[in-house]
Design a protein around this motif. Structure first.
Motif, PDB file in Angstrom:
ATOM      1  N   PRO A 246      -1.862  10.444  -5.091  1.00  0.00           N
ATOM      2  CA  PRO A 246      -2.898  10.604  -5.268  1.00  0.00           C
ATOM      3  C   PRO A 246      -3.121  10.674  -3.705  1.00  0.00           C
ATOM      4  N   HIS A 247      -3.790  10.804  -3.192  1.00  0.00           N
ATOM      5  CA  HIS A 247      -4.736  10.254  -1.751  1.00  0.00           C
ATOM      6  C   HIS A 247      -5.018   9.222  -2.062  1.00  0.00           C
ATOM      7  N   ARG A 248      -5.367   8.884  -1.006  1.00  0.00           N
ATOM      8  CA  ARG A 248      -6.153   6.542  -0.989  1.00  0.00           C
ATOM      9  C   ARG A 248      -6.584   6.214   0.170  1.00  0.00           C
ATOM     10  N   TYR A 249      -7.621   6.225   0.196  1.00  0.00           N
ATOM     11  CA  TYR A 249      -8.759   7.059   1.108  1.00  0.00           C
ATOM     12  C   TYR A 249      -8.539   5.786   2.133  1.00  0.00           C
ATOM     13  N   ARG A 250      -7.799   6.059   3.268  1.00  0.00           N
ATOM     14  CA  ARG A 250      -7.796   5.542   4.638  1.00  0.00           C
ATOM     15  C   ARG A 250      -6.984   5.215   5.010  1.00  0.00           C
ATOM     16  N   ARG A 251      -5.020   5.094   3.732  1.00  0.00           N
ATOM     17  CA  ARG A 251      -4.600   5.211   3.822  1.00  0.00           C
ATOM     18  C   ARG A 251      -3.261   6.001   4.187  1.00  0.00           C
ATOM     19  N   ARG A 252      -1.910   5.553   4.992  1.00  0.00           N
ATOM     20  CA  ARG A 252      -1.833   6.996   5.463  1.00  0.00           C
ATOM     21  C   ARG A 252      -1.248   7.842   4.879  1.00  0.00           C
ATOM     22  N   ALA A 253      -0.822   9.196   4.546  1.00  0.00           N
ATOM     23  CA  ALA A 253      -0.531   9.770   3.613  1.00  0.00           C
ATOM     24  C   ALA A 253       0.735  11.025   4.026  1.00  0.00           C
ATOM     25  N   GLY A 254       1.006  11.162   2.831  1.00  0.00           N
ATOM     26  CA  GLY A 254       2.168  12.960   2.998  1.00  0.00           C
ATOM     27  C   GLY A 254       1.546  13.831   2.684  1.00  0.00           C
ATOM     28  N   LEU A 255       2.083  14.394   2.988  1.00  0.00           N
ATOM     29  CA  LEU A 255       1.914  16.147   3.366  1.00  0.00           C
ATOM     30  C   LEU A 255       1.441  16.870   2.192  1.00  0.00           C
ATOM     31  N   ILE A 256       1.501  16.398   0.956  1.00  0.00           N
ATOM     32  CA  ILE A 256       0.775  17.107   0.035  1.00  0.00           C
ATOM     33  C   ILE A 256      -1.028  16.309   0.153  1.00  0.00           C
ATOM     34  N   SER A 257      -0.213  15.106  -0.116  1.00  0.00           N
ATOM     35  CA  SER A 257      -2.096  14.850  -0.700  1.00  0.00           C
ATOM     36  C   SER A 257      -2.951  14.892   0.593  1.00  0.00           C
ATOM     37  N   HIS A 258      -2.317  14.728   1.896  1.00  0.00           N
ATOM     38  CA  HIS A 258      -2.566  14.954   3.364  1.00  0.00           C
ATOM     39  C   HIS A 258      -3.594  16.737   3.080  1.00  0.00           C
ATOM     40  N   LEU A 260      -3.808  18.485   0.596  1.00  0.00           N
ATOM     41  CA  LEU A 260      -5.091  18.231  -0.341  1.00  0.00           C
ATOM     42  C   LEU A 260      -6.278  18.103  -0.335  1.00  0.00           C
ATOM     43  N   TRP A 261      -6.434  17.075   0.188  1.00  0.00           N
ATOM     44  CA  TRP A 261      -7.685  15.614   1.026  1.00  0.00           C
ATOM     45  C   TRP A 261      -8.361  16.933   1.839  1.00  0.00           C
ATOM     46  N   ASN A 262      -7.404  17.486   2.613  1.00  0.00           N
ATOM     47  CA  ASN A 262      -8.570  18.158   3.819  1.00  0.00           C
ATOM     48  C   ASN A 262      -8.528  19.239   3.277  1.00  0.00           C
TER      49      ASN A 262
END
Length: 390
Positions: A246-258, A260-262
């Motif tokens: 899962p995406h962690r707010y204001r943390r470095r993100a991997g491809l999948i979480s990036h 989904l979040w975007n």
């Protein structure tokens, strides 16, 4: 670009101010310079999701190392255990949650800026005092778990400098501890960094890192075995492939979480590799469950290297299709050129260790999507109507 710069500067403000839980002291990252961040963004950022901005963001959003001590009390004539957890990012948080489910209790948490070596050593000395206090309570094993990292797959040697120095500082400190003879060292390496460009890597394959990140992981693995491999301490190295969660707010993100979040936020997904690139994706919860089982298995004396891979590679186009099905709409993709970042990384099923199981990709994506939506709802309540209506 001005909006992107403002967000990056706000992120720097957030991570510069870290409240120490015990002493109440306030640490500020002296190496962070908002003017430098703004200048770098103005020079190279062409869009909020551009590579230049994300590199600046990643460099400054991970400047604090969290050290947490957890204690498993003794019970039924069974001695207790201590877990010393370095890092609280995507994997570190999942490992911590897994240990709590195994009845470990949080004992103390400390935070230290990566580059501040003097303050860092002070925190480690504090941790040692706490460990000495616990050692008198019928404690048998000390588990030192390194999941931390201030850099990433595409980091330069300069980006990785503070992480390398911090790791060396920690291993030197651990080597001098009286409890090191009864210690078990759990180190999270990177299968992708070590075997980049290799197809169906197996037990006969030799790590051949192409980037500073993979070379650093090789160095740190070797340092652990050189310092502790010949003694009573045990070493367990975990080499996960591409971990998603899962995406962690204001943390470095991997491809999948990036991705989904975007997609939820309505921003374009910037991709620095080709859609046919193959990666080996594993869910962060699977890694945490395996590591938790290793921490909860007393009396296992053998050193080991564990390749935590799915051996079921998927292309980025396949991941994109799964995400679009979850969202019931097409993603807005922005492809950029990134030389050398499109090499396939796949693994043979023979590398999978005993006791290791993986969540199917589509099932894992559904889980991450639900958790990402919950995070988005907490952080952006005013945007939820726009998301629903979109």
């Amino acid at each position: 670009c001005r909006v992107a710069v403002a967000r990056a500067v706000a992120a720097v403000d957030d991570v510069c101010r870290v409240q120490h839980h015990q002493s109440g002291s306030l640490f500020c990252g002296t190496a962070l310079d908002k003017v430098a961040v703004q200048g770098r963004c103005n020079a190279g950022a062409t869009a909020p999701g551009s590579a230049a901005l994300r590199n600046v963001y990643a460099r400054h959003a991970n400047r604090v190392l969290t050290v947490r001590i957890l204690h498993l009390p003794s019970h039924d004539d069974q001695p207790g255990n201590i877990a010393l957890l370095f890092g609280r990012g995507l994997l570190g948080s999942a490992v911590e949650q897994r240990l709590l489910k195994l009845c470990f209790r949080p004992f103390v948490e400390m935070q230290s800026p990566w580059p501040e070596a003097r303050a860092f050593r002070h925190h480690l000395d504090e941790a040692l005092a706490y460990l000495m206090q616990l050692a008198g309570e019928n404690t048998s094993e000390l588990h030192c778990i390194w999941t931390a990292g201030s850099g990433g797959f595409s980091s330069s040697w300069e980006d990785l400098d503070t992480e390398r120095r911090a790791f060396d500082e920690i291993t030197d400190w651990l080597h001098g501890m009286e409890q090191s003879d009864s210690a078990v060292f759990h180190y999270v390496s990177s299968a992708g960094g070590l075997f980049e460009g290799q197809v169906l890597a197996d037990a006969r394959s030799t790590p051949d890192p192409r980037r500073p990140y993979g070379k650093m992981k090789c160095e740190q693995e070797a340092r652990l075995f050189d310092m502790f491999g010949g003694g009573p301490a045990r070493i367990r190295v975990y080499r996960p492939s591409t971990v998603y969660g899962p995406h962690r707010y204001r943390r470095r993100a991997g491809l999948i979480s990036h991705m989904l979040w975007n997609a939820i936020y309505g921003s374009p997904v910037v991709l620095e590799r080709k859609l046919h690139t193959l990666r080996d994706y594993i869910c962060v919860d699977d890694v945490a469950e395996f590591m938790g089982a290793m921490v909860g298995s007393p009396g296992v004396d053998l050193n080991g290297v564990y390749h935590l891979v799915s051996a079921r590679p998927a292309s980025i186009a396949e991941v994109k299709l799964h995400v679009e099905r979850l969202l019931a709409r097409q993603l807005n993709f922005c492809l950029t050129s990134a030389a050398g970042n499109d090499a396939d990384i796949t693994f043979s099923p023979s590398l999978r260790p005993d006791g290791w199981s993986t969540t199917p990709l589509e099932q894992g994506l559904r889980r991450v999507y639900r958790e990402t939506m919950l995070t988005f709802r907490r952080e952006n309540p005013a945007q939820m109507r726009l998301v629903i209506d979109r």
